[in-house]
Scaffold this motif. Structure first.
Motif, PDB file in Angstrom:
ATOM      1  N   THR A   1       0.851  -1.193   0.000  1.00 57.32           N
ATOM      2  CA  THR A   1       0.000   0.000   0.000  1.00 57.32           C
ATOM      3  C   THR A   1       0.888   1.246   0.000  1.00 57.32           C
ATOM      4  O   THR A   1       2.090   1.183   0.293  1.00 57.32           O
ATOM      5  CB  THR A   1      -0.893   0.019   1.240  1.00 57.32           C
ATOM      6  N   MET A   2       0.312   2.375  -0.336  1.00 54.91           N
ATOM      7  CA  MET A   2       1.067   3.627  -0.321  1.00 54.91           C
ATOM      8  C   MET A   2       1.552   3.948   1.085  1.00 54.91           C
ATOM      9  O   MET A   2       2.680   4.427   1.280  1.00 54.91           O
ATOM     10  CB  MET A   2       0.198   4.770  -0.851  1.00 54.91           C
ATOM     11  N   GLY A   3       0.715   3.659   2.102  1.00 59.41           N
ATOM     12  CA  GLY A   3       1.139   3.886   3.476  1.00 59.41           C
ATOM     13  C   GLY A   3       2.351   3.051   3.838  1.00 59.41           C
ATOM     14  O   GLY A   3       3.259   3.524   4.529  1.00 59.41           O
ATOM     15  N   LEU A   4       2.382   1.808   3.368  1.00 58.62           N
ATOM     16  CA  LEU A   4       3.533   0.944   3.649  1.00 58.62           C
ATOM     17  C   LEU A   4       4.782   1.487   2.973  1.00 58.62           C
ATOM     18  O   LEU A   4       5.863   1.512   3.581  1.00 58.62           O
ATOM     19  CB  LEU A   4       3.239  -0.476   3.161  1.00 58.62           C
ATOM     20  N   VAL A   5       4.655   1.936   1.734  1.00 63.78           N
ATOM     21  CA  VAL A   5       5.810   2.470   1.009  1.00 63.78           C
ATOM     22  C   VAL A   5       6.365   3.703   1.719  1.00 63.78           C
ATOM     23  O   VAL A   5       7.583   3.846   1.904  1.00 63.78           O
ATOM     24  CB  VAL A   5       5.422   2.806  -0.445  1.00 63.78           C
TER      25      VAL A   5
END
Length: 652
Positions: A616-620
């Motif tokens: 996810t973008m949050g993980l990245v």
């Protein structure tokens, strides 16, 4: 003999003669309830293997008692070196026998876990014990006498003809284990996520049954190579290349679920019947890369070596023509695909000369060890090895987050933060000094991961899935960390031979601050760790893809990482590492990791779907943030300050 020693010997004997065997049996029983592993039940064969192993163990123990003048206990070793009796033939008969007893018992009882988990872990642990403790102890107590090789040893790198014992040793320690590995992995069955690597144009090709004779000649080619080898050097290269190829290809077979769907044919004549029998023994699961081809080419090198020694070129021509013919018939018999053969060629080129392979790896490690670069920015110093910390943290967060899935992905950022803090605090407590103001320790990072997972659990994140996901990512974090170690000079080894060790020459390296190691060839222990973690990393990824229970994934990591670290520590030589009870303190942590992994592996855990989720973008973004923090913590310091935690390395 003091009463204290007698009590110690009694307790040690109970541990290894009673407690350990019972614990292994209980462990296998619990794992059989948790894991869906094939149960191979061959009572007669298992009993024969176990009885043979017991006889070898008994012979070794008797020799140590009678000829060594002591008990068969490495903590209380006999005072005399034994090189007679069964020790005249093999170096470690007790461990060899114990491994046979474990494997034979698993076959006798029909325990899949005993055969596929307990026995391999036991054998790896025994190898680590020899490498990490017993061998160094023998060299310390008996010097060069302990270097005397038993009769059944691999040949030396000389041009003298191999002895009969050399040839028998290669058969016993290389060819027989290879056959066992072949059937061992195949017995795991067809993987659920199997895929077909055949190319469209080859599927309608006919099966040429008359070529079966050449195909099956491969089973004679390798043993014949052992017989016709003209020099110990050539036979040794064959043995090492074959053993290395067996490991590499065996791992590929486990982690790459490629399966051959054999092309149909109607059996005709004796050769057709032979092919039918061949296919009955081969379910197509051990195909990519084709070890049939790898062995043919490795054996051809022995014929080439005979040509070198004899001066007759015909040996080389015959050997390679035979190998090419065998490779071609893997296609004409429908036993392999084109891609299987194509994959075999790079494997062969990599493993065919293990000495040259090691020289390339060692050269790369030495270059990295002397690649220190730094830049001053006012009071700050930026060191190039911070890049490895940055990349390592990025990979760790991404892999762990994809392993646990999008719902809890951000929890791994918190765990990663705890790992960074724990690694710094641990090393500061255990190794910190005025000369090492900001060290980092792996086991402190593991402690931080546990604390981070426990606190995340309080916020509703499931504990075992989180820790298992971190375990899947941990090898890749440590690989990058060991690259940093090479540049910094930490976690370095002790003196080694010129063909084994690397030299540190850059003045900033920590090794250069130790007078007796500056410019001396030393063991590239970070490289040893990198190699081990590459293997561990692909195995852990495969367990995640298969959907193995989280408890077993975590336990497998703790066991294998602990075994590898125990062996690695015997080659390390940091003066600040304390010793406790004859072992380096980290070897005790490695033992605790092994035992803890065994316990954790049988904890009940809910099955999860296999595979990795998309990031996810949050993980990245979370991975990027922690990567920046890690890169700063491990690559930026204040060289002119004497404050605690201010410097990573010595300054001018």
């Amino acid at each position: 003999m003091t009463a204290r020693r007698q009590v110690g010997e009694l307790l040690y004997g109970l541990l290894f003669a009673v407690i350990v065997p019972l614990a292994l049996i209980a462990w296998a029983g619990k794992l059989d309830q948790r894991l869906a592993l094939p149960a191979l039940h061959f009572a007669a064969a298992g009993a024969a293997v176990a009885f043979t192993g017991f006889a070898i163990m008994a012979a070794g123990m008797w020799s140590l008692v009678v000829r060594g003048g002591g008990l068969p206990m490495n903590a209380f070793p006999p005072p005399r070196l034994v090189r007679s009796g069964v020790f005249r033939w093999v170096s470690n008969p007790i461990y060899l026998g114990f491994g046979c007893v474990a494997g034979g018992t698993a076959l006798f009882a029909g325990s899949g876990a005993g055969l596929y988990v307990v026995t391999p872990v036991l054998m790896l642990a025994m190898i680590a014990l020899v490498v990490g403790y017993e061998r160094p102890d023998l060299l310390r107590r008996f010097g060069d006498d302990a270097r005397v090789r038993p009769l059944l040893s691999l040949p030396a790198a000389t041009d003298v003809p191999p002895t009969i014992a050399n040839r028998v040793a290669v058969i016993l320690w290389v060819l027989v284990p290879w056959v066992a590995v072949y059937f061992y992995i195949q017995a795991l069955g067809v993987p659920a996520d199997r895929f077909d690597l055949s190319l469209g144009f080859e599927r309608p090709w006919p099966v040429l049954q008359w070529t079966v004779a050449v195909y099956v000649s491969a089973y004679l080619q390798a043993p014949l190579a052992v017989i016709i080898a003209a020099s110990q050097r050539g036979l040794r290269r064959f043995a090492l290349a074959g053993a290395l190829a067996s490991i590499v290809v065996g791992i590929c077979w486990i982690v790459i679920p490629a399966v051959v769907v054999h092309r149909p044919y109607t059996p005709s004549g004796p050769l057709g019947q032979v092919l039918t029998f061949e296919r009955a023994l081969d379910a197509g699961t051990v195909s990519f890369p084709s070890m049939h081809v790898v062995w043919a080419l490795i054996a051809a090198d022995v014929w080439a070596d005979r040509a070198r020694v004899s001066g007759h070129r015909i040996w080389r021509v015959f050997g390679y023509l035979w190998a090419i013919a065998i490779a071609a018939t893997t296609i004409t018999t429908g036993m392999h695909y084109v891609l299987d053969i194509a994959a075999a060629l790079p494997v062969y080129l990599v493993v065919r000369n293990p000495d040259a392979l090691w020289a390339r790896l060692r050269g790369a490690a030495e270059w990295m060890a002397n690649s220190w670069r730094e830049w001053r920015m006012g009071p700050l110093r930026v060191i190039n090895y911070g890049l490895y910390a940055f990349v390592g943290a990025e990979i760790f967060i991404l892999v762990a987050g994809m392993a646990i899935g999008p719902v809890y992905a951000l929890s791994v950022v918190w765990v990663g933060t705890c790992i960074l803090v724990g690694a710094g605090l641990w090393a500061q407590w255990l190794e910190g000094s005025p000369r090492l103001l900001r060290p980092f320790g792996w086991y402190g990072g593991m402690a931080g991961a546990i604390i981070g997972a426990l606190t995340a659990r309080a916020a509703g994140v499931p504990l075992l899935p989180l820790l298992a996901s971190c375990a899947v990512a941990a090898p890749w974090l440590q690989i990058m960390g060991r690259m940093r170690c090479l540049v910094q000079g930490c976690c370095h080894g002790g003196s080694a031979g010129e063909t084994i060790g690397i030299r540190y020459l850059h003045r900033r390296s920590r090794v250069m601050q130790i007078p007796n190691l500056a410019g001396v060839a030393i063991h590239p222990t970070p490289l040893y760790s990198i190699i081990g973690n590459v293997v561990l990393g692909v195995l852990m990824a495969r367990l995640r893809v298969m959907g193995a229970p989280d408890a077993f994934v975590l336990g497998a990591y703790l066991m294998l990482a602990g075994i590898a670290r125990f062996a690695e520590e015997s080659f390390r030589a940091e003066p600040q590492t304390p010793r406790v009870g004859g072992l380096r303190v980290y070897q005790w942590f490695a033992i605790a990791s092994l035992v803890g992994g065994m316990v954790v592996s049988v904890v009940p855990s809910v099955a999860r779907a296999g595979g990795f989720a998309a990031p996810t973008m949050g993980l990245v973004l979370g991975a990027l943030a922690l990567a920046v923090a890690s890169g700063f913590a491990m690559g930026v310091d204040f060289p002119n300050s004497n404050a605690r935690f201010s410097r990573l390395a010595a300054a001018d």
